[in-house]
Design an enzyme around this catalytic site. Sequence first.
Site, PDB file in Angstrom:
ATOM      1  N   HIS A   8      33.171  32.120  43.995  1.00 31.87           N
ATOM      2  CA  HIS A   8      34.416  32.876  43.808  1.00 31.87           C
ATOM      3  C   HIS A   8      35.589  32.058  44.322  1.00 31.87           C
ATOM      4  CE1 HIS A   8      36.596  36.904  43.580  1.00 31.87           C
ATOM      5  NE2 HIS A   8      37.470  36.118  44.185  1.00 31.87           N
ATOM      6  N   HIS A  10      39.612  30.677  42.676  1.00 29.43           N
ATOM      7  CA  HIS A  10      40.565  30.524  41.580  1.00 29.43           C
ATOM      8  C   HIS A  10      41.077  29.086  41.601  1.00 29.43           C
ATOM      9  CE1 HIS A  10      40.851  34.917  40.901  1.00 29.43           C
ATOM     10  NE2 HIS A  10      40.545  34.962  42.199  1.00 29.43           N
ATOM     11  N   HIS A 186      36.439  41.391  39.358  1.00 29.94           N
ATOM     12  CA  HIS A 186      37.083  41.727  40.623  1.00 29.94           C
ATOM     13  C   HIS A 186      37.175  43.244  40.768  1.00 29.94           C
ATOM     14  CE1 HIS A 186      38.178  37.547  40.589  1.00 29.94           C
ATOM     15  NE2 HIS A 186      39.019  37.641  41.607  1.00 29.94           N
ATOM     16  N   GLU A 189      38.811  45.378  46.250  1.00 30.37           N
ATOM     17  CA  GLU A 189      39.584  44.569  47.198  1.00 30.37           C
ATOM     18  C   GLU A 189      40.817  45.377  47.586  1.00 30.37           C
ATOM     19  OE1 GLU A 189      41.758  40.179  47.554  1.00 30.37           O
ATOM     20  OE2 GLU A 189      41.514  41.126  45.600  1.00 30.37           O
ATOM     21  N   ASP A 267      38.153  32.043  47.780  1.00 34.68           N
ATOM     22  CA  ASP A 267      39.164  32.737  46.992  1.00 34.68           C
ATOM     23  C   ASP A 267      40.303  31.793  46.553  1.00 34.68           C
ATOM     24  OD1 ASP A 267      40.099  34.943  45.656  1.00 34.68           O
ATOM     25  OD2 ASP A 267      40.821  36.005  47.416  1.00 34.68           O
ATOM     26  N   ASP A 268      41.362  31.690  47.349  1.00 35.75           N
ATOM     27  CA  ASP A 268      42.486  30.768  47.121  1.00 35.75           C
ATOM     28  C   ASP A 268      42.679  29.991  48.424  1.00 35.75           C
ATOM     29  OD1 ASP A 268      43.455  31.881  44.450  1.00 35.75           O
ATOM     30  OD2 ASP A 268      43.597  33.666  45.715  1.00 35.75           O
TER      31      ASP A 268
END
Length: 324
Positions: A8, A10, A186, A189, A267-268
Amino acid sequence: MLPKAEIHCHIEGAAAPELVLRQAQKYGVDMSAFIRDGSFVWSDFTSFLAAYDAAAGLFRTQEDYALLAETYLTSLAADGAVYSEFFTSPDHASRAGLSPLAYTDGLGEGILRAKAKTGIEARMIVTGVRHFGVGSVEAAARFAVECGHPLVTGFGMAGEERSGHPRDFARAFDIAREAGLGITVHAGELAGWESVAAAMDHLRPTRIGHGVRAIENADLVARIADEGVVLEICPVSNIELKVFASFAAHPFAKLRDAGCRVTLNSDDPPYFWTTLKREYEVAAEHFGLDRPALLEVTRTAIAAAFVDEETRAALLSRLAPGES
């Protein structure tokens, strides 16, 4: 070094500040409002998105995307990762003035370069943006199916979780599933447990991106465990975005103890001042995972990876002897 795997992330959000600054110099863009002292600067979700979009806008050509994927995966491999899956966005490619196919080909070239240098294996998950509407998400699914890129092995959906209902997007996921792509979405969250349940009911994913708000409903937690749905958990991101107030309040350990299949992801990463290595360190320090437990997290990620069985077996063989 502990073998790690990530499912996971991006890809636009994985661009490190130093790479972004080099791109800014290349295109003559001032990024001082978003990067200071070598770090991204933001204070709330709106300013996070502004920084993210400004940095992502500096990747404009096929070669830019090859460089982005190569740079990220090389850094990941240096931290012990043997596998990575990252989300791609045809919508972002179009906004960057690049065809989705050229964008995907560039990222694929970066994957191959990183593999040649480090041995890391990687795949791409084409992602629709939920708040862009049903038509946009279905177009992303059709692109994922029709692009023919051998490293595109999954389809997912990100974006504003409170936009639309999962049933609205069921056709897009059917298109991808019928073509043999892996399915993730997703949910759970910024939206509550109901978003996870609805995603499972209508989109039938094998994985849920985040999914941590499932902890709000014990019956749903039991269902996730019973059905073997894998949770792509991003602890540091959850804290930085204030989904939970602290690591002590984070449900990773409770979900794992309840029998849910859990993984660790970034994630980022530079936006949340993290790395995949740090996520594993957080799990050891705050969730009480020892080396065997962390290796089980890696095994879970590889087992859930959108790869063929030959590749999966090869990845498992790269774990330490006796630990695969």
